[in-house]
Design a protein around this motif. Structure first.
Motif, PDB file in Angstrom:
ATOM      1  N   THR A  13       0.838  -1.208   0.000  1.00  0.00           N
ATOM      2  CA  THR A  13       0.000   0.000   0.000  1.00  0.00           C
ATOM      3  C   THR A  13       0.866   1.248   0.000  1.00  0.00           C
ATOM      4  O   THR A  13       0.613   2.199  -0.751  1.00  0.00           O
ATOM      5  N   GLU A  14       1.911   1.251   0.818  1.00  0.00           N
ATOM      6  CA  GLU A  14       2.796   2.419   0.889  1.00  0.00           C
ATOM      7  C   GLU A  14       3.498   2.640  -0.457  1.00  0.00           C
ATOM      8  O   GLU A  14       3.590   3.763  -0.954  1.00  0.00           O
ATOM      9  N   ALA A  15       3.985   1.558  -1.035  1.00  0.00           N
ATOM     10  CA  ALA A  15       4.708   1.676  -2.310  1.00  0.00           C
ATOM     11  C   ALA A  15       3.763   2.158  -3.412  1.00  0.00           C
ATOM     12  O   ALA A  15       4.144   2.998  -4.242  1.00  0.00           O
ATOM     13  N   VAL A  62       5.943  -1.016 -20.045  1.00  0.00           N
ATOM     14  CA  VAL A  62       4.863  -0.590 -19.165  1.00  0.00           C
ATOM     15  C   VAL A  62       4.165  -1.847 -18.630  1.00  0.00           C
ATOM     16  O   VAL A  62       3.809  -2.737 -19.409  1.00  0.00           O
ATOM     17  N   HIS A  63       4.036  -1.906 -17.299  1.00  0.00           N
ATOM     18  CA  HIS A  63       3.581  -3.129 -16.633  1.00  0.00           C
ATOM     19  C   HIS A  63       2.147  -3.007 -16.123  1.00  0.00           C
ATOM     20  O   HIS A  63       1.738  -1.940 -15.659  1.00  0.00           O
ATOM     21  N   PHE A  64       1.444  -4.134 -16.184  1.00  0.00           N
ATOM     22  CA  PHE A  64       0.041  -4.209 -15.762  1.00  0.00           C
ATOM     23  C   PHE A  64      -0.154  -5.417 -14.855  1.00  0.00           C
ATOM     24  O   PHE A  64       0.532  -6.438 -15.014  1.00  0.00           O
ATOM     25  N   ALA A  65      -1.131  -5.293 -13.942  1.00  0.00           N
ATOM     26  CA  ALA A  65      -1.458  -6.422 -13.063  1.00  0.00           C
ATOM     27  C   ALA A  65      -2.151  -7.533 -13.847  1.00  0.00           C
ATOM     28  O   ALA A  65      -1.921  -8.720 -13.589  1.00  0.00           O
ATOM     29  N   GLU A  66      -2.998  -7.130 -14.797  1.00  0.00           N
ATOM     30  CA  GLU A  66      -3.784  -8.100 -15.568  1.00  0.00           C
ATOM     31  C   GLU A  66      -3.737  -7.703 -17.041  1.00  0.00           C
ATOM     32  O   GLU A  66      -3.665  -6.519 -17.366  1.00  0.00           O
ATOM     33  N   ALA A  67      -3.881  -8.700 -17.907  1.00  0.00           N
ATOM     34  CA  ALA A  67      -3.868  -8.425 -19.345  1.00  0.00           C
ATOM     35  C   ALA A  67      -4.990  -7.463 -19.737  1.00  0.00           C
ATOM     36  O   ALA A  67      -4.842  -6.661 -20.661  1.00  0.00           O
ATOM     37  N   ALA A 125       4.855  -8.189  -7.451  1.00  0.00           N
ATOM     38  CA  ALA A 125       4.672  -7.253  -8.572  1.00  0.00           C
ATOM     39  C   ALA A 125       3.184  -7.116  -8.889  1.00  0.00           C
ATOM     40  O   ALA A 125       2.672  -6.004  -9.073  1.00  0.00           O
ATOM     41  N   HIS A 126       2.506  -8.232  -8.928  1.00  0.00           N
ATOM     42  CA  HIS A 126       1.068  -8.203  -9.215  1.00  0.00           C
ATOM     43  C   HIS A 126       0.332  -7.352  -8.187  1.00  0.00           C
ATOM     44  O   HIS A 126      -0.492  -6.497  -8.525  1.00  0.00           O
ATOM     45  N   ASP A 127       0.630  -7.595  -6.905  1.00  0.00           N
ATOM     46  CA  ASP A 127      -0.091  -6.878  -5.855  1.00  0.00           C
ATOM     47  C   ASP A 127       0.196  -5.377  -5.914  1.00  0.00           C
ATOM     48  O   ASP A 127      -0.708  -4.554  -5.730  1.00  0.00           O
ATOM     49  N   LEU A 128       1.452  -5.026  -6.186  1.00  0.00           N
ATOM     50  CA  LEU A 128       1.807  -3.605  -6.287  1.00  0.00           C
ATOM     51  C   LEU A 128       1.097  -2.953  -7.479  1.00  0.00           C
ATOM     52  O   LEU A 128       0.524  -1.863  -7.359  1.00  0.00           O
ATOM     53  N   LEU A 129       1.118  -3.633  -8.623  1.00  0.00           N
ATOM     54  CA  LEU A 129       0.482  -3.074  -9.827  1.00  0.00           C
ATOM     55  C   LEU A 129      -1.025  -2.944  -9.625  1.00  0.00           C
ATOM     56  O   LEU A 129      -1.638  -1.956 -10.036  1.00  0.00           O
ATOM     57  N   ALA A 130      -1.608  -3.930  -8.949  1.00  0.00           N
ATOM     58  CA  ALA A 130      -3.052  -3.872  -8.700  1.00  0.00           C
ATOM     59  C   ALA A 130      -3.369  -2.739  -7.721  1.00  0.00           C
ATOM     60  O   ALA A 130      -4.343  -2.000  -7.899  1.00  0.00           O
ATOM     61  N   ALA A 131      -2.544  -2.570  -6.694  1.00  0.00           N
ATOM     62  CA  ALA A 131      -2.800  -1.517  -5.698  1.00  0.00           C
ATOM     63  C   ALA A 131      -2.622  -0.136  -6.318  1.00  0.00           C
ATOM     64  O   ALA A 131      -3.386   0.790  -6.016  1.00  0.00           O
ATOM     65  N   ALA A 132      -1.616   0.029  -7.179  1.00  0.00           N
ATOM     66  CA  ALA A 132      -1.399   1.342  -7.808  1.00  0.00           C
ATOM     67  C   ALA A 132      -2.547   1.621  -8.790  1.00  0.00           C
ATOM     68  O   ALA A 132      -3.030   2.742  -8.884  1.00  0.00           O
ATOM     69  N   GLY A 133      -2.962   0.605  -9.520  1.00  0.00           N
ATOM     70  CA  GLY A 133      -4.097   0.772 -10.431  1.00  0.00           C
ATOM     71  C   GLY A 133      -3.771   1.576 -11.673  1.00  0.00           C
ATOM     72  O   GLY A 133      -4.656   1.844 -12.480  1.00  0.00           O
ATOM     73  N   CYS A 134      -2.518   1.979 -11.838  1.00  0.00           N
ATOM     74  CA  CYS A 134      -2.122   2.714 -13.045  1.00  0.00           C
ATOM     75  C   CYS A 134      -1.103   1.858 -13.788  1.00  0.00           C
ATOM     76  O   CYS A 134      -0.480   0.987 -13.197  1.00  0.00           O
ATOM     77  N   PRO A 135      -0.928   2.117 -15.096  1.00  0.00           N
ATOM     78  CA  PRO A 135       0.165   1.443 -15.796  1.00  0.00           C
ATOM     79  C   PRO A 135       1.491   1.897 -15.172  1.00  0.00           C
ATOM     80  O   PRO A 135       1.640   3.086 -14.863  1.00  0.00           O
ATOM     81  N   VAL A 136       2.433   0.984 -14.975  1.00  0.00           N
ATOM     82  CA  VAL A 136       3.703   1.322 -14.325  1.00  0.00           C
ATOM     83  C   VAL A 136       4.865   1.087 -15.295  1.00  0.00           C
ATOM     84  O   VAL A 136       5.102  -0.042 -15.727  1.00  0.00           O
ATOM     85  N   ALA A 137       5.539   2.184 -15.640  1.00  0.00           N
ATOM     86  CA  ALA A 137       6.714   2.089 -16.506  1.00  0.00           C
ATOM     87  C   ALA A 137       7.878   1.631 -15.660  1.00  0.00           C
ATOM     88  O   ALA A 137       8.144   2.216 -14.604  1.00  0.00           O
ATOM     89  N   ALA A 138       8.566   0.582 -16.084  1.00  0.00           N
ATOM     90  CA  ALA A 138       9.657   0.067 -15.254  1.00  0.00           C
ATOM     91  C   ALA A 138      10.747  -0.580 -16.098  1.00  0.00           C
ATOM     92  O   ALA A 138      10.587  -1.694 -16.572  1.00  0.00           O
TER      93      ALA A 138
END
Ligand code: AMP
Ligand code: MG
Length: 312
Positions: A13-15, A62-67, A125-138
């Motif tokens: 959540t913090e991240a 750009v990373h996503f939690a789900e396709a 990674a999945h949990d972080l991407l899902a919590a952020a809810g935005c596409p994450v460039a990494a």
């Protein structure tokens, strides 16, 4: 101070909050550790390039939690959809046409009309991407020119000062970068060998176009096309000539011209760079005259791109 945190729900959540605030978070994936930022935030994406000290802008994955999330930013159909179905979540990156409009920063695509996307196969990674809810460039969480990090300690040692939070998921299972496949032409093309063997991919979509074996050695960014404006570009311009549009930089610029950074901040200039060049690259302008950009920090990457465009 860098916090190295186990992937507890609180840490995730913090991240995620840090990413949504425009900050940088290093996180584990099954391939290597990534240096993540909100891909829709130009300045956060610029901060990724600054932290890596890259002398050039390479497009970021750009990373996503789900396709399902990919559909917001890119066209995922045909062979691309087959590959996504077969290998996601997993060590496969797909380079696809960007949607128009696309919420992802043009800087993350290095000005191209394509976007590289991946759904990693890693719980944290999945949990972080899902919590952020935005596409994450990494991109990989290493300084430019150093090997990719496969533990949190590698990240802390090499990039610690630039990241507030590192999520520690232990050593990466695959430990190799993702395989990159471009799906913007008629035949899927291998841009970078990686964690998923090309043979496995060919079993799904048939033969891949491959880089010419006699070509320059394989390296990150291999095969990447570079965005070049259609109009002639002139560097270190004091002012615009007849028919030219001026792209300004810094406080001593003529009023009214688009300005990469009125305060002379190179991260802000990088954040604005591709979008402003594209806006000026129209048939109304005979050329684009760009004011001098200091050749330090992200200014080096901006000048690298300007030089390529000026000599094109
Ligand atoms: P890294 O920064 O280490 O994660 O590597 C990212 C890889 O993906 C590099 O090889 C890039 O050149 C490639 N890549 C990312 N976006 C694109 C794109 N739009 N077109 C072609 N290659 C891309
Ligand atoms: Mg890398």
């Amino acid at each position: 101070m860098t916090d190295i945190l186990a992937p507890t729900p609180e840490a995730i959540t913090e991240a995620a909050r840090h990413i949504l605030d425009g900050g940088l978070v290093a996180f584990p994936t099954e391939t290597v550790y990534g240096l993540g930022a909100d891909a829709t935030n130009d300045e956060a994406v610029a901060a990724v390039f600054a932290a890596k000290g890259r002398p050039a802008f390479n497009p970021l994955i750009v990373h996503f939690a789900e396709a399902a999330g990919v559909a917001d930013v890119a066209t995922l159909d045909g062979p691309a959809a087959e590959l996504a179905g077969a290998f996601w979540p997993g060590a496969l990156t797909l380079v696809l046409p960007r949607r128009d409009p696309c919420p992802v920063s043009l800087l993350a695509s290095a000005g191209l009309d394509t976007i590289a996307v991946r759904v990693p196969h890693h719980r944290a990674a999945h949990d972080l991407l899902a919590a952020a809810g935005c596409p994450v460039a990494a991109p990989s969480a290493n300084p430019s020119g150093r090997v990719s990090p496969t533990t949190a300690a590698h990240v802390a040692e090499a990039l610690g000062a630039a990241v507030r939070v590192i999520i520690d998921g232990g050593p990466c299972r695959v430990g190799l970068e993702s395989t990159v496949i471009e799906l913007t032409g008629t035949i899927p093309r291998l841009l970078r060998p990686g964690g998923i063997p090309a043979e496995d991919i060919e079993a799904v979509v048939g033969p891949l176009a491959r880089p010419d074996p006699g070509a320059a050695p394989a390296s990150p960014g291999m095969g990447t096309r570079h965005y070049a404006p259609g109009r002639p570009l002139r560097m270190n311009a004091a002012s615009a000539g007849a028919g030219e549009a001026l792209l300004a930089f810094g406080p001593d610029a003529p009023e009214g011209a688009p300005n990469l950074s009125p305060t002379g901040n190179l991260e802000e200039a990088a954040a604005n760079f591709f979008a402003m060049i594209r806006a000026l690259d129209t048939p109304d302008n005979r050329g684009i005259a760009v004011m001098p950009i200091p050749d330090s920090g992200l200014g080096r990457a901006i000048n690298d791109r300007l030089r390529r465009a000026a000599s094109a």
